[in-house]
Design a protein around this motif. Structure first.
Motif, PDB file in Angstrom:
ATOM      1  N   ALA A   1       7.950   0.929   7.876  1.00 10.63           N
ATOM      2  CA  ALA A   1       7.479   1.262   6.530  1.00 10.63           C
ATOM      3  C   ALA A   1       8.648   1.745   5.682  1.00 10.63           C
ATOM      4  CB  ALA A   1       6.397   2.334   6.596  1.00 10.63           C
ATOM      5  N   LEU A   2       8.554   1.541   4.371  1.00  7.97           N
ATOM      6  CA  LEU A   2       9.640   1.868   3.460  1.00  7.97           C
ATOM      7  C   LEU A   2       9.523   3.315   2.981  1.00  7.97           C
ATOM      8  CD1 LEU A   2       9.485  -1.385   1.286  1.00  7.97           C
ATOM      9  CD2 LEU A   2      10.815  -0.971   3.372  1.00  7.97           C
ATOM     10  N   GLY A   3      10.667   3.987   2.864  1.00  9.97           N
ATOM     11  CA  GLY A   3      10.703   5.337   2.322  1.00  9.97           C
ATOM     12  C   GLY A   3      10.687   6.424   3.357  1.00  9.97           C
ATOM     13  N   LEU A   4      10.704   6.057   4.661  1.00  8.76           N
ATOM     14  CA  LEU A   4      10.663   7.070   5.715  1.00  8.76           C
ATOM     15  C   LEU A   4      12.018   7.262   6.396  1.00  8.76           C
ATOM     16  CD1 LEU A   4       7.243   6.150   7.407  1.00  8.76           C
ATOM     17  CD2 LEU A   4       7.716   8.046   5.848  1.00  8.76           C
TER      18      LEU A   4
ATOM     19  N   THR B   1       3.969   0.525   2.614  1.00  9.16           N
ATOM     20  CA  THR B   1       3.980  -0.614   3.534  1.00  9.16           C
ATOM     21  C   THR B   1       3.903  -1.883   2.694  1.00  9.16           C
ATOM     22  OG1 THR B   1       1.572  -0.690   3.797  1.00  9.16           O
ATOM     23  CG2 THR B   1       2.786   0.758   5.279  1.00  9.16           C
ATOM     24  N   LEU B   2       4.622  -2.924   3.145  1.00  8.80           N
ATOM     25  CA  LEU B   2       4.682  -4.166   2.376  1.00  8.80           C
ATOM     26  C   LEU B   2       4.540  -5.377   3.296  1.00  8.80           C
ATOM     27  CD1 LEU B   2       7.561  -3.873  -0.265  1.00  8.80           C
ATOM     28  CD2 LEU B   2       5.113  -4.131  -0.704  1.00  8.80           C
ATOM     29  N   ALA B   3       3.945  -6.405   2.723  1.00 12.30           N
ATOM     30  CA  ALA B   3       3.921  -7.732   3.358  1.00 12.30           C
ATOM     31  C   ALA B   3       4.446  -8.709   2.320  1.00 12.30           C
ATOM     32  CB  ALA B   3       2.510  -8.102   3.801  1.00 12.30           C
ATOM     33  N   LEU B   4       5.575  -9.379   2.651  1.00  9.77           N
ATOM     34  CA  LEU B   4       6.179 -10.361   1.752  1.00  9.77           C
ATOM     35  C   LEU B   4       6.099 -11.731   2.416  1.00  9.77           C
ATOM     36  CD1 LEU B   4       9.415  -8.482   0.600  1.00  9.77           C
ATOM     37  CD2 LEU B   4       7.168  -8.482  -0.460  1.00  9.77           C
TER      38      LEU B   4
ATOM     39  N   LEU C   1       7.198  -8.304   7.318  1.00 11.61           N
ATOM     40  CA  LEU C   1       6.281  -7.155   7.304  1.00 11.61           C
ATOM     41  C   LEU C   1       7.086  -5.869   7.417  1.00 11.61           C
ATOM     42  CD1 LEU C   1       3.468  -8.421   9.728  1.00 11.61           C
ATOM     43  CD2 LEU C   1       3.530  -8.544   7.234  1.00 11.61           C
ATOM     44  N   ALA C   2       6.834  -4.947   6.487  1.00  9.12           N
ATOM     45  CA  ALA C   2       7.490  -3.631   6.518  1.00  9.12           C
ATOM     46  C   ALA C   2       6.406  -2.580   6.735  1.00  9.12           C
ATOM     47  CB  ALA C   2       8.242  -3.377   5.212  1.00  9.12           C
ATOM     48  N   GLY C   3       5.989  -2.464   8.004  1.00  8.36           N
ATOM     49  CA  GLY C   3       4.974  -1.470   8.346  1.00  8.36           C
ATOM     50  C   GLY C   3       3.561  -1.875   7.961  1.00  8.36           C
ATOM     51  N   HIS C   4       3.364  -3.091   7.451  1.00 10.03           N
ATOM     52  CA  HIS C   4       2.050  -3.515   6.984  1.00 10.03           C
ATOM     53  C   HIS C   4       1.286  -4.221   8.103  1.00 10.03           C
ATOM     54  CE1 HIS C   4      -0.377  -3.862   3.313  1.00 10.03           C
ATOM     55  NE2 HIS C   4      -0.875  -4.977   3.850  1.00 10.03           N
ATOM     56  N   ASP C   5      -0.066  -4.214   7.975  1.00 10.44           N
ATOM     57  CA  ASP C   5      -0.901  -4.902   8.956  1.00 10.44           C
ATOM     58  C   ASP C   5      -0.599  -6.402   8.942  1.00 10.44           C
ATOM     59  OD1 ASP C   5      -2.219  -2.609   9.781  1.00 10.44           O
ATOM     60  OD2 ASP C   5      -3.780  -2.792   8.254  1.00 10.44           O
ATOM     61  N   ARG C   6      -0.677  -7.017  10.127  1.00 11.01           N
ATOM     62  CA  ARG C   6      -0.409  -8.449  10.247  1.00 11.01           C
ATOM     63  C   ARG C   6      -1.510  -9.248   9.555  1.00 11.01           C
ATOM     64  NH1 ARG C   6       0.214 -10.153  16.204  1.00 11.01           N
ATOM     65  NH2 ARG C   6      -1.673  -8.884  16.415  1.00 11.01           N
ATOM     66  N   PRO C   7      -1.139 -10.272   8.813  1.00  9.66           N
ATOM     67  CA  PRO C   7      -2.149 -11.105   8.155  1.00  9.66           C
ATOM     68  C   PRO C   7      -2.863 -12.000   9.164  1.00  9.66           C
ATOM     69  CG  PRO C   7       0.027 -12.000   7.767  1.00  9.66           C
ATOM     70  CD  PRO C   7       0.238 -10.703   8.485  1.00  9.66           C
TER      71      PRO C   7
ATOM     72  N   ASP D   1       0.862  -1.188   0.000  1.00  9.24           N
ATOM     73  CA  ASP D   1       0.000   0.000   0.000  1.00  9.24           C
ATOM     74  C   ASP D   1       0.891   1.228   0.000  1.00  9.24           C
ATOM     75  OD1 ASP D   1      -1.933   1.901   0.220  1.00  9.24           O
ATOM     76  OD2 ASP D   1      -2.678   1.276   2.184  1.00  9.24           O
ATOM     77  N   VAL D   2       0.826   1.992  -1.116  1.00  8.98           N
ATOM     78  CA  VAL D   2       1.577   3.247  -1.229  1.00  8.98           C
ATOM     79  C   VAL D   2       0.680   4.373  -0.747  1.00  8.98           C
ATOM     80  CG1 VAL D   2       2.669   4.845  -2.842  1.00  8.98           C
ATOM     81  CG2 VAL D   2       2.978   2.387  -3.119  1.00  8.98           C
ATOM     82  N   SER D   3       1.250   5.284   0.010  1.00  7.13           N
ATOM     83  CA  SER D   3       0.459   6.381   0.569  1.00  7.13           C
ATOM     84  C   SER D   3      -0.092   7.272  -0.544  1.00  7.13           C
ATOM     85  CB  SER D   3       1.321   7.225   1.514  1.00  7.13           C
ATOM     86  OG  SER D   3       2.407   7.811   0.802  1.00  7.13           O
ATOM     87  N   GLY D   4      -1.334   7.734  -0.327  1.00  2.00           N
ATOM     88  CA  GLY D   4      -1.941   8.659  -1.275  1.00  2.00           C
ATOM     89  C   GLY D   4      -2.598   7.958  -2.446  1.00  2.00           C
TER      90      GLY D   4
END
Length: 693
Positions: free
Chosen positions: A604-607, A560-563, A580-586, A510-513
């Protein structure tokens, strides 16, 4: 008739001589009457009250209407009568200033428009006249008590340049005419201001008084309001005037679209026509008020109609729906039929929508609109589109065509057939032209929105895999619902791609915006991940390099990413390595043990320059599922209430044992059904299931 001498100086008490200067104002006649009433009371001339007030009203009203200057009012009372002089300061020649009748009685029946009021002065006054001075002019009249001998009369009237009527007493019989009381009642009759439609009763009252004054056997007032109904009887008195008789007809002085006349079955007399004209003028004044009031109400209704039509057209962002809506707005309020034609890039017209007040005539209307030829409706429509202005339509389809122009582009034409009862008046034409402008803008906006929607959908599809891979023993299913604004591109995405070691990588992000910038970042994230994992980079390293790429790019966007790397495990199990990179837990959905959240949150990525993405190792038994989602699910709102992660877990628990397709579809339906509002954010759900037996 010969002019009488002007009024002599009166040496009586001050209360019997009054002089005042008044402005040219509609209240001036009332002020002058009050002045006359006070002098009459002081001189004890109450028997002259009706005639004095009537004639004072006529002189002051005439002066206010035509001179339009200040007025000097002089009122002199004595033992035998009253003299009133009204002077103005209007410049001009004598002919221009003369407002009374001439001395020749043969001219009474041909009195000018300005002289009808002074005809009453000539009738009731003992003497009257007009005095011309360098500063203006004055009109005076003298009223003597009944039975006053000529020798007892006080000379009245200015000496210089007087022109007036014969010396007759107020009650004299030289002219058999109406009484002052009857004239006062006629002049003071007014509509009932509290009635819904006071004009019929008012016109009937005026006509009755007039007919009784002139001895008419019958009379009619006919009025055409220009509404297509023709001339209607507004008032009736006595028997209907017979066409064979010598009828007295006076046109009503009203403006278009109103027209009408007053008709009397009366014998010719000195005062019949002037009184009929005076009555027609009084009635015309109130008819003009009625016309202006109705015009104002009509314009207010048109403004309301245009506002509502503009709002409806502005809300329609679908091209076809807009085309269909336009004729529905026009018919039947503004025309008998309406057709919308659109022009292609070569200027050729295509019928987009048409309607008729009589639906049974629609096939015939379509047939006429399809006809070609030099005199056809099509040719007139092409002309209107080509020249960019209104063009009349002749023949059985009488009406006119208005070009549809928006932002300088000619989009087609709006053709409207005449109203069932009358031709279009200027107000209706102006409203139709305004509707055409609003319709053209609505069509152009709908086309722009359709293009934006097409671009957004194309871009959104490019960010999602067209299909998910079919893998033996592993079930993949995904559901995606874009934001309610289908012209916007969301930042949610998912992907499933093979790893070099034979495993499969599930990616949910999920990319912001929203919008083009978010889509650009989404495409960047997908491509970088694909490149890195295809080179065999470990997932923590791939996440670190992706973070560096986003930080260097800047722009304030984060992701945010979930791999989840999934592959065969012991026996019929599947091993899952979750990052998980800032993403909600599955949600881990066990086949027989309910649902629970798994995984450890990361950065989260990019911060930040450095991130943390701890790995969580899982095993999926046959029938177990791992449910990934984006915040569009958990943040869906119903008023102030959120769908939330706990409601998601509770909704997933009963789905244990179902296939990945069923789980994804049921969760999507549950999330959408939680609120009646359109989604404010993208909704993405991806289900990974162990399908091994």
């Amino acid at each position: 008739m010969s002019a009488e001498a002007g009024p002599a100086a009166f040496d009586g008490p001050d209360e019997r001589v009054r002089r005042v200067r008044l402005p040219a104002d509609r209240r001036t006649p009332a002020a002058a009457r009050a002045l006359v009433r006070s002098v009459l009371a002081a001189a004890r001339l109450d028997d002259l009250l009706n005639e004095a007030l009537l004639l004072t009203t006529e002189l002051t009203t005439n002066a206010v209407e035509h001179a339009r200057t200040e007025l000097d009012i002089e009122v002199v009372g004595d033992d035998v009568g009253l003299t009133v002089t009204v002077s103005d300061f209007a410049a001009g020649s004598v002919d221009e200033l003369t407002i009374g009748v001439r001395n020749d009685t043969s001219e009474i029946n041909e009195v000018s428009e300005r002289g009808r009021g002074l005809l009453l002065v000539d009738h009731f006054a003992s003497r009257w006249g007009t005095t011309y001075l360098p500063t203006g002019k004055g009109v005076w009249f003298r009223l003597d008590r009944a039975g006053v001998a000529d020798g007892q009369r006080v000379a009245a009237g200015p000496q210089a340049g007087a022109a007036g009527g014969t010396p007759t007493s107020a009650g004299g019989a030289e002219h058999a005419g109406p009484s002052a009381g009857a004239m006062s009642e006629l002049m003071q009759t007014a509509p009932d201001q509290y009635a819904d439609d006071p004009l019929p009763d008012f016109a009937t009252d005026l006509l009755t008084r007039l007919a009784e004054m002139v001895g008419a056997a019958g009379g009619l007032v006919r009025l055409d309001r220009g509404d297509g109904l023709g001339r209607q009887v507004l008032a009736r008195y006595g028997r209907t005037p017979r066409t064979g008789n010598e009828l007295l007809r006076v046109p009503l002085a009203v403006h278009r679209p109103y027209s009408g006349e007053l008709e009397l079955d009366a014998a010719p007399s000195t005062y019949a026509r002037p009184l009929a004209v005076l009555t027609a003028e009084r009635l015309s004044l109130h008819l003009e008020n009625d016309r202006l009031r109705r015009a104002d109400v009509r314009r207010q209704a048109w403004l309301t109609f245009l506002a509502e039509a503009g709002e409806l057209l502005a809300q329609s962002l679908d091209v076809e729906l807009t085309m269909v809506l336009i004729p529905q707005l026009v018919v039947p309020r503004l025309g008998q039929w309406c057709a919308v034609h659109t022009a292609d890039e070569w200027g050729r017209l295509r019928l987009a929508a048409a309607t008729h007040a009589d639906e049974s005539v629609l096939p015939q209307l379509h047939k006429v609109l399809r006809e070609t030829g030099t005199d056809s409706v099509q040719s007139r429509l092409r002309e209107a589109s080509r020249i960019g202005s209104q063009v009349p339509l002749g023949g059985p389809m009488e009406g006119f065509a208005v070009p549809l122009v928006a932002r300088g582009q000619r989009l087609g034409t709006l053709a409207v057939g005449r109203h069932q009862r009358h031709r279009h008046d200027p107000d209706e034409v102006a409203v139709l032209e305004d509707v055409a402008r609003r319709a053209a803008l609505a069509i152009e906006n709908a086309r722009i929105h359709a293009e934006r929607r097409r671009v957004a959908q194309t871009l959104q599809r490019s960010l999602l895999p067209p299909v998910l891979p079919v893998v033996d023993g592993i079930g993949f299913a995904a559901e995606y619902v874009p934001t309610g604004d289908d012209a916007e591109v969301g930042g949610d995405f998912y992907d499933v791609l093979p790893l070099p070691d034979g495993r499969w990588l599930v990616v949910v992000g999920d990319v912001s915006g929203k919008g083009v910038e978010a889509a650009a970042v989404t495409g960047l994230v997908r491509d970088v991940i694909r490149v890195l994992v295809s080179d065999g980079k470990p997932l923590p390293e791939a996440l670190g390099r992706l973070n560096n790429t986003l930080v260097e790019r800047g722009g304030g966007r984060y992701c945010t990413l979930a791999l989840a790397a999934v592959g065969p495990g012991e026996g019929d199990q599947l091993d899952v390595s979750l990052h998980l990179a800032g993403h909600d837990r599955p949600v881990l959905l066990r086949a027989g043990d309910g649902a629970a959240f798994v995984g450890a949150g990361g950065t989260a990525l990019g911060l930040l320059d450095a991130i943390a993405s701890p790995a969580t190792e899982l095993t999926l038994a046959p029938g177990d599922s791992l449910i990934f989602y984006t915040d569009g699910v958990t943040e869906r709102r119903r008023g102030r209430e959120l769908f939330g992660t706990e409601r998601l877990r509770e909704s997933a628990a009963p789905l244990a044992g179902y296939s990945a397709d069923v789980v994804a579809a049921r969760l999507r339906t549950t999330a959408i059904g939680f609120s009646a509002e359109t989604p404010r954010d993208d909704i993405a759900i991806l289900v990974l299931r162990n399908d091994r037996r």
